[in-house]
Design a protein around this motif. Sequence first.
Motif, PDB file in Angstrom:
ATOM      1  N   ASP A  76      -9.839   1.781   5.177  1.00 30.54           N
ATOM      2  CA  ASP A  76      -9.328   2.148   6.503  1.00 30.54           C
ATOM      3  C   ASP A  76      -7.816   1.970   6.571  1.00 30.54           C
ATOM      4  OD1 ASP A  76     -11.903   2.686   7.522  1.00 30.54           O
ATOM      5  OD2 ASP A  76     -12.177   0.602   8.136  1.00 30.54           O
ATOM      6  N   ILE A  77      -7.337   0.858   6.056  1.00 25.56           N
ATOM      7  CA  ILE A  77      -5.894   0.588   6.086  1.00 25.56           C
ATOM      8  C   ILE A  77      -5.154   1.581   5.201  1.00 25.56           C
ATOM      9  CG2 ILE A  77      -4.131  -1.116   5.497  1.00 25.56           C
ATOM     10  CD1 ILE A  77      -6.126  -3.264   6.392  1.00 25.56           C
ATOM     11  N   CYS A  78      -5.718   1.876   4.033  1.00 23.46           N
ATOM     12  CA  CYS A  78      -5.089   2.858   3.143  1.00 23.46           C
ATOM     13  C   CYS A  78      -4.991   4.228   3.811  1.00 23.46           C
ATOM     14  CB  CYS A  78      -5.876   2.972   1.844  1.00 23.46           C
ATOM     15  SG  CYS A  78      -5.668   1.575   0.717  1.00 23.46           S
ATOM     16  N   ALA A  79      -6.035   4.617   4.526  1.00 28.70           N
ATOM     17  CA  ALA A  79      -6.017   5.910   5.209  1.00 28.70           C
ATOM     18  C   ALA A  79      -4.924   5.945   6.274  1.00 28.70           C
ATOM     19  CB  ALA A  79      -7.376   6.192   5.825  1.00 28.70           C
ATOM     20  N   VAL A 108      -4.975   1.434  -6.115  1.00 30.79           N
ATOM     21  CA  VAL A 108      -4.996   0.245  -5.268  1.00 30.79           C
ATOM     22  C   VAL A 108      -6.210  -0.575  -5.674  1.00 30.79           C
ATOM     23  CG1 VAL A 108      -5.245  -0.616  -2.916  1.00 30.79           C
ATOM     24  CG2 VAL A 108      -3.864   1.436  -3.353  1.00 30.79           C
ATOM     25  N   ALA A 109      -5.977  -1.792  -6.132  1.00 31.09           N
ATOM     26  CA  ALA A 109      -7.075  -2.655  -6.593  1.00 31.09           C
ATOM     27  C   ALA A 109      -7.801  -3.249  -5.387  1.00 31.09           C
ATOM     28  CB  ALA A 109      -6.538  -3.769  -7.482  1.00 31.09           C
ATOM     29  N   VAL A 110      -9.116  -3.030  -5.310  1.00 28.47           N
ATOM     30  CA  VAL A 110      -9.908  -3.515  -4.187  1.00 28.47           C
ATOM     31  C   VAL A 110     -11.132  -4.250  -4.707  1.00 28.47           C
ATOM     32  CG1 VAL A 110      -9.148  -1.658  -2.669  1.00 28.47           C
ATOM     33  CG2 VAL A 110     -11.235  -1.373  -4.011  1.00 28.47           C
ATOM     34  N   TYR A 112       0.824  -1.206   0.000  1.00 29.51           N
ATOM     35  CA  TYR A 112       0.000   0.000   0.000  1.00 29.51           C
ATOM     36  C   TYR A 112       0.855   1.251   0.000  1.00 29.51           C
ATOM     37  CZ  TYR A 112      -4.021  -2.964   0.933  1.00 29.51           C
ATOM     38  OH  TYR A 112      -5.003  -3.907   0.829  1.00 29.51           O
ATOM     39  N   ALA A 113       1.917   1.244   0.788  1.00 27.82           N
ATOM     40  CA  ALA A 113       2.762   2.432   0.887  1.00 27.82           C
ATOM     41  C   ALA A 113       3.347   2.805  -0.469  1.00 27.82           C
ATOM     42  CB  ALA A 113       3.872   2.195   1.899  1.00 27.82           C
ATOM     43  N   GLU A 114       3.795   1.816  -1.212  1.00 25.45           N
ATOM     44  CA  GLU A 114       4.399   2.073  -2.526  1.00 25.45           C
ATOM     45  C   GLU A 114       3.398   2.732  -3.470  1.00 25.45           C
ATOM     46  OE1 GLU A 114       6.300  -0.508  -6.253  1.00 25.45           O
ATOM     47  OE2 GLU A 114       5.866  -1.484  -4.338  1.00 25.45           O
ATOM     48  N   ARG A 115       2.179   2.234  -3.471  1.00 27.17           N
ATOM     49  CA  ARG A 115       1.176   2.771  -4.388  1.00 27.17           C
ATOM     50  C   ARG A 115       0.671   4.141  -3.946  1.00 27.17           C
ATOM     51  NH1 ARG A 115       1.913  -2.164  -5.140  1.00 27.17           N
ATOM     52  NH2 ARG A 115       1.330  -3.258  -7.039  1.00 27.17           N
ATOM     53  N   ILE A 116       0.484   4.310  -2.666  1.00 29.36           N
ATOM     54  CA  ILE A 116      -0.052   5.581  -2.177  1.00 29.36           C
ATOM     55  C   ILE A 116       0.978   6.693  -2.337  1.00 29.36           C
ATOM     56  CG2 ILE A 116      -0.829   6.774  -0.080  1.00 29.36           C
ATOM     57  CD1 ILE A 116      -2.151   4.064   0.718  1.00 29.36           C
ATOM     58  N   ALA A 146      -6.857  -8.838  -6.143  1.00 26.33           N
ATOM     59  CA  ALA A 146      -6.992  -7.581  -5.412  1.00 26.33           C
ATOM     60  C   ALA A 146      -5.783  -7.401  -4.502  1.00 26.33           C
ATOM     61  CB  ALA A 146      -8.279  -7.578  -4.602  1.00 26.33           C
ATOM     62  N   SER A 147      -5.681  -6.218  -3.922  1.00 27.85           N
ATOM     63  CA  SER A 147      -4.582  -5.933  -3.011  1.00 27.85           C
ATOM     64  C   SER A 147      -4.720  -6.759  -1.738  1.00 27.85           C
ATOM     65  CB  SER A 147      -4.584  -4.447  -2.665  1.00 27.85           C
ATOM     66  OG  SER A 147      -4.341  -3.660  -3.811  1.00 27.85           O
ATOM     67  N   PRO A 148      -3.631  -6.889  -0.969  1.00 26.54           N
ATOM     68  CA  PRO A 148      -3.743  -7.582   0.317  1.00 26.54           C
ATOM     69  C   PRO A 148      -4.826  -6.939   1.181  1.00 26.54           C
ATOM     70  CG  PRO A 148      -1.443  -7.074  -0.191  1.00 26.54           C
ATOM     71  CD  PRO A 148      -2.273  -6.371  -1.220  1.00 26.54           C
ATOM     72  N   PHE A 149      -5.499  -7.737   1.962  1.00 29.05           N
ATOM     73  CA  PHE A 149      -6.565  -7.295   2.865  1.00 29.05           C
ATOM     74  C   PHE A 149      -7.808  -6.806   2.127  1.00 29.05           C
ATOM     75  CE2 PHE A 149      -2.625  -6.062   5.406  1.00 29.05           C
ATOM     76  CZ  PHE A 149      -2.577  -7.259   6.076  1.00 29.05           C
TER      77      PHE A 149
END
Length: 302
Positions: A238-241, A193-195, A183-187, A262-265
């Motif tokens: 929530d995790i992305c935030a 982020v694929a969800v 997530y950090a790399e993409r954000i 999809a992305s992890p989680f």
Amino acid sequence: MREVCVIGGSRYFGKRLIERLLAAGDRVTVVNRGSARPPAGAVHVIADRNDEAALAAALGDRVFDVVIDQVCYTPVQAAVARRVFAGRTGRYVMTSTIEVYAHLDADGPVPEDALDPVSVRVEPELPWDEDAFLDAHYGEGKQQAEAVFAAGTGSAGGFPYVSVRVGHVLGGTDDFTGRLAHYAERIRGGEPVAVTVPDHPSTYIHVEEIADFLLWAAGEAFTGPVNACSHGPLTTADICAAVQAVTGGEVVLRAAGDGEPASPFAFGTAYGMSNARAEELGFRFGRTADWLPKAVAETLSA
């Protein structure tokens, strides 16, 4: 002083568990293949848990008050453990996973009785020794491992067992999974982020809290499956935030395409767990809102 055997436990929350056991005054024997030494103060037994004869020989005449199995992934491994530890332990605690519920699509938090291990079909003939197969059938492997232990309860040579169904674990500078880094790399780069749609919430636990829980479970008398997760389900958003608060950047969510992982989680079905049984038994969980910011910050700073 208790005699405790930990199978695996060389990293992440297993390492923390061993440190807690030693601090509590327990005599701890750690069984692994020799890839990592246990914390100072533990007895180190080198053996491959998949080799029944070698494991039995390495243990010799040792007996234990409790065995905590951190690395049981298949019914074959569970069957070996049932035979080797028959008559050697008064209690067996297996680390299981929330992913035993992945086949469900639940309306609310899932209780333990949503999956009775006695009802699970055990298929030891499947290629559990192939890494690709095991990775693709992680939840099923844990289901069947639980079933093997459950079938042995009350039988000759059996022992009381607990399967701790662990929520998704976050936190620690030694998180080796790379999931938060994804997530950090993409954000940071403003990349999508694929969800899944909908963005199903799931249940989580901090790395220190699950070590505390396993220590507690080892000393209790209850048996059977028990869920272990903090209060407060989290969605992918929530995790992305939480990651964005540490890294800066922009959160861009997009629906994963057909056949695209999809992305992890990010989960295609809802199967967040209920922790009511554990709390009724006496354990008190924290809240994700209280530890998530720290968990993300410490992992991404490593």
